[in-house]
Design a protein around this motif. Sequence first.
Motif, PDB file in Angstrom:
ATOM      1  N   ARG A 191       0.802  -1.211   0.000  1.00  8.95           N
ATOM      2  CA  ARG A 191       0.000   0.000   0.000  1.00  8.95           C
ATOM      3  C   ARG A 191       0.850   1.283   0.000  1.00  8.95           C
ATOM      4  O   ARG A 191       0.329   2.361   0.187  1.00  8.95           O
ATOM      5  N   THR A 192       2.133   1.183  -0.176  1.00 12.31           N
ATOM      6  CA  THR A 192       2.986   2.353  -0.042  1.00 12.31           C
ATOM      7  C   THR A 192       2.584   3.455  -1.006  1.00 12.31           C
ATOM      8  O   THR A 192       2.408   4.612  -0.633  1.00 12.31           O
ATOM      9  N   ALA A 193       2.408   3.075  -2.278  1.00 14.51           N
ATOM     10  CA  ALA A 193       2.031   4.085  -3.268  1.00 14.51           C
ATOM     11  C   ALA A 193       0.683   4.680  -2.954  1.00 14.51           C
ATOM     12  O   ALA A 193       0.464   5.884  -3.091  1.00 14.51           O
ATOM     13  N   ALA A 194      -0.242   3.827  -2.514  1.00 14.77           N
ATOM     14  CA  ALA A 194      -1.588   4.309  -2.197  1.00 14.77           C
ATOM     15  C   ALA A 194      -1.552   5.267  -1.028  1.00 14.77           C
ATOM     16  O   ALA A 194      -2.243   6.280  -1.008  1.00 14.77           O
ATOM     17  N   ALA A 195      -0.721   4.957  -0.019  1.00 17.01           N
ATOM     18  CA  ALA A 195      -0.674   5.790   1.179  1.00 17.01           C
ATOM     19  C   ALA A 195      -0.186   7.193   0.858  1.00 17.01           C
ATOM     20  O   ALA A 195      -0.660   8.177   1.425  1.00 17.01           O
ATOM     21  N   SER A 199      -9.415   9.680   3.397  1.00 19.54           N
ATOM     22  CA  SER A 199     -10.075   9.886   2.105  1.00 19.54           C
ATOM     23  C   SER A 199     -10.436   8.558   1.462  1.00 19.54           C
ATOM     24  O   SER A 199      -9.956   7.517   1.836  1.00 19.54           O
ATOM     25  N   VAL A 200     -11.302   8.632   0.479  1.00 19.78           N
ATOM     26  CA  VAL A 200     -11.765   7.449  -0.220  1.00 19.78           C
ATOM     27  C   VAL A 200     -11.363   7.558  -1.668  1.00 19.78           C
ATOM     28  O   VAL A 200     -11.490   8.609  -2.288  1.00 19.78           O
ATOM     29  N   VAL A 201     -10.855   6.478  -2.244  1.00 23.40           N
ATOM     30  CA  VAL A 201     -10.480   6.475  -3.645  1.00 23.40           C
ATOM     31  C   VAL A 201     -11.741   6.350  -4.487  1.00 23.40           C
ATOM     32  O   VAL A 201     -12.525   5.435  -4.307  1.00 23.40           O
ATOM     33  N   HIS A 238     -16.603  -6.602  12.184  1.00 22.80           N
ATOM     34  CA  HIS A 238     -15.285  -7.224  12.042  1.00 22.80           C
ATOM     35  C   HIS A 238     -14.131  -6.221  12.087  1.00 22.80           C
ATOM     36  O   HIS A 238     -12.967  -6.641  12.084  1.00 22.80           O
ATOM     37  N   GLY A 239     -14.436  -4.929  12.104  1.00 18.41           N
ATOM     38  CA  GLY A 239     -13.387  -3.932  12.291  1.00 18.41           C
ATOM     39  C   GLY A 239     -12.266  -3.988  11.275  1.00 18.41           C
ATOM     40  O   GLY A 239     -11.087  -3.907  11.635  1.00 18.41           O
ATOM     41  N   VAL A 240     -12.601  -4.127  10.007  1.00 16.66           N
ATOM     42  CA  VAL A 240     -11.562  -4.216   8.983  1.00 16.66           C
ATOM     43  C   VAL A 240     -10.713  -2.955   8.968  1.00 16.66           C
ATOM     44  O   VAL A 240     -11.187  -1.852   9.271  1.00 16.66           O
ATOM     45  N   ALA A 241      -9.461  -3.119   8.609  1.00 19.67           N
ATOM     46  CA  ALA A 241      -8.530  -2.000   8.586  1.00 19.67           C
ATOM     47  C   ALA A 241      -8.907  -1.008   7.490  1.00 19.67           C
ATOM     48  O   ALA A 241      -9.454  -1.395   6.453  1.00 19.67           O
ATOM     49  N   PRO A 242      -8.626   0.275   7.686  1.00 22.73           N
ATOM     50  CA  PRO A 242      -8.897   1.263   6.640  1.00 22.73           C
ATOM     51  C   PRO A 242      -8.236   0.887   5.316  1.00 22.73           C
ATOM     52  O   PRO A 242      -7.086   0.444   5.295  1.00 22.73           O
ATOM     53  N   HIS A 243      -8.980   1.031   4.257  1.00 20.72           N
ATOM     54  CA  HIS A 243      -8.510   0.792   2.888  1.00 20.72           C
ATOM     55  C   HIS A 243      -8.120  -0.662   2.628  1.00 20.72           C
ATOM     56  O   HIS A 243      -7.351  -0.956   1.713  1.00 20.72           O
ATOM     57  N   SER A 244      -8.664  -1.570   3.449  1.00 21.75           N
ATOM     58  CA  SER A 244      -8.505  -2.996   3.161  1.00 21.75           C
ATOM     59  C   SER A 244      -9.744  -3.554   2.474  1.00 21.75           C
ATOM     60  O   SER A 244      -9.749  -4.699   2.034  1.00 21.75           O
ATOM     61  N   LYS A 253     -15.354   7.925   6.386  1.00 25.11           N
ATOM     62  CA  LYS A 253     -15.001   7.850   7.802  1.00 25.11           C
ATOM     63  C   LYS A 253     -14.391   6.504   8.162  1.00 25.11           C
ATOM     64  O   LYS A 253     -13.433   6.438   8.953  1.00 25.11           O
ATOM     65  N   HIS A 254     -14.918   5.429   7.573  1.00 24.91           N
ATOM     66  CA  HIS A 254     -14.467   4.089   7.938  1.00 24.91           C
ATOM     67  C   HIS A 254     -13.412   3.524   6.982  1.00 24.91           C
ATOM     68  O   HIS A 254     -13.039   2.358   7.108  1.00 24.91           O
ATOM     69  N   GLY A 255     -12.931   4.345   6.063  1.00 26.78           N
ATOM     70  CA  GLY A 255     -11.851   3.898   5.191  1.00 26.78           C
ATOM     71  C   GLY A 255     -12.257   2.828   4.198  1.00 26.78           C
ATOM     72  O   GLY A 255     -11.422   2.003   3.792  1.00 26.78           O
ATOM     73  N   VAL A 256     -13.525   2.828   3.796  1.00 26.82           N
ATOM     74  CA  VAL A 256     -13.983   1.897   2.761  1.00 26.82           C
ATOM     75  C   VAL A 256     -13.845   2.603   1.414  1.00 26.82           C
ATOM     76  O   VAL A 256     -14.431   3.664   1.194  1.00 26.82           O
TER      77      VAL A 256
END
Length: 521
Positions: free
Chosen positions: A39-43, A50-52, A106-112, A163-166
Amino acid sequence: MLGQRLASCCPAFAIPSIASRSFSSSAYSSLAGRRSRQRTAAATALVTGSVVLTVAAAATASSAWWSARRPAMSMSAAGNSRNYDYIILGGGNAAGYAARQFVEKHGVAPHSLAIVSAEAVAPYERPALSKAFLAPESPARLPGFHTCVGAGGERQLPEWYEKHGVDLLLSTEIVRADVKQKTLTARDGQQMQYDKLMVAVGSGVVRLSDFGTPGAELGGIHYLREVADAERLYAAMKEAENQEAVVIGGGYIGMECAAALANNRLKVTMVFPEEHMMPRLFTPAIAQHYEKAYRDRGIKFVKGKLAQSLSDADGNGRVTHVHLKDGTVLPARLVVVGVGARPRSELFKDSLEQEMGGIKVNAQLQTSDPSVYCVGDMAAFPLKMYGNRMTRVEHVGHARESAMHAADVMAGARHDAYDYLPFFYSRVFNFSWKFWGDTPKDAKTIVAGTMDPKLAAVWIDQDSKVVGTFIESGTEAEEKKLKALARHPHKVDATAVEAAAAKGGVAGLLDALPNVESVSA
């Protein structure tokens, strides 16, 4: 049976079942054990939270609302490929409910987690399109019916996903799915990789052009599946007030759109080849009450007839007449077509096992590829409460429940079988009916009431068990009782129930039925 009949849009598209094949559940790895994300480039491309997004400019009011709120960052800014733990392919009801399950349970990680949708708006409650959206006064509009308000949950605005990184990848049409490489490719060349994929693209409408119907390309012919369709239909209704409209089809869409057209003061004629409306669920005794209600509101019926062609008498490219096979010609300023739907399974026709026109899944909604799950309209699944009979159900209740169940399985939180009670409902005019269970062809049907306003029915199978229940304008207590009985079938004395219904109407029928373990309606 009911699921099979409702899943097939029309006899021409019915697909015979194939022999069941058992699947083994995949091993469920922990979050810590999953492969590391690149995810380095995405970060570097994403600001915090933000949301893509990739959203086309929209001309309609609801699309404009979304466009004003979308983050400026685009998917292409993050590079040519993104990697996710989970991707939900499709942006309808199922996507919204699955996203909520992944985030809140399930509390998935942001942008996962990403939702990939060809539509330009965040997931919404699709049933609103043929109901409140077409209302003559105070019609529903986005953002008012984003998921998950239809089941009493929070309205998930675009900001909720942010807000939830989806990551919402909207206006993104996937043209290739490589399940071996776990890669989706969009029309613009962007690629997304996943550990687990949920296929939730639903069904597409069957069009008159699919039958080679002359005139199918004319303007003024409407289908209803997405919010953009509803916007066009609403505008056309307002322009055609007090003029003739023809509705082709007597099922869900036909019934609800005909009611909406009449409410908007159009002169409506319904045309369908069957003997009565809603033939895959209603018996003739039930249908006659609704048909009377429609006639009382000025709607005409042409039953047992097929539309053969459409014509443009004015030469301006817009429909003016519908020609039936028997030679009847109906004037039409506007035409709504509701002749069924087909699962959008083309992307996976060579990679995933298919059945009943959809994608075959096991009891955990897992496809023949262990990393891919399928929910909603597309899933051909074993109906646990009916001996694992394979079925496919096109209804919002199944879309919601299957999406949440699959999300739990994909997250490793459950391994039990999906146990769905078939449920269907509709609201037209001042009526509101609900159905639970099954309608075997050899079942005895007992109908009570005269729809003033109540009407009720039960289906009793060859073992004398009540397997299907129906009520119009029921109270909460009545609905709970009938739902519980459909979920936990009990034997009854059919003769005694029939006599009670004949003597006491709906109240007599309900009193004659056993009270079983209650479940929420």
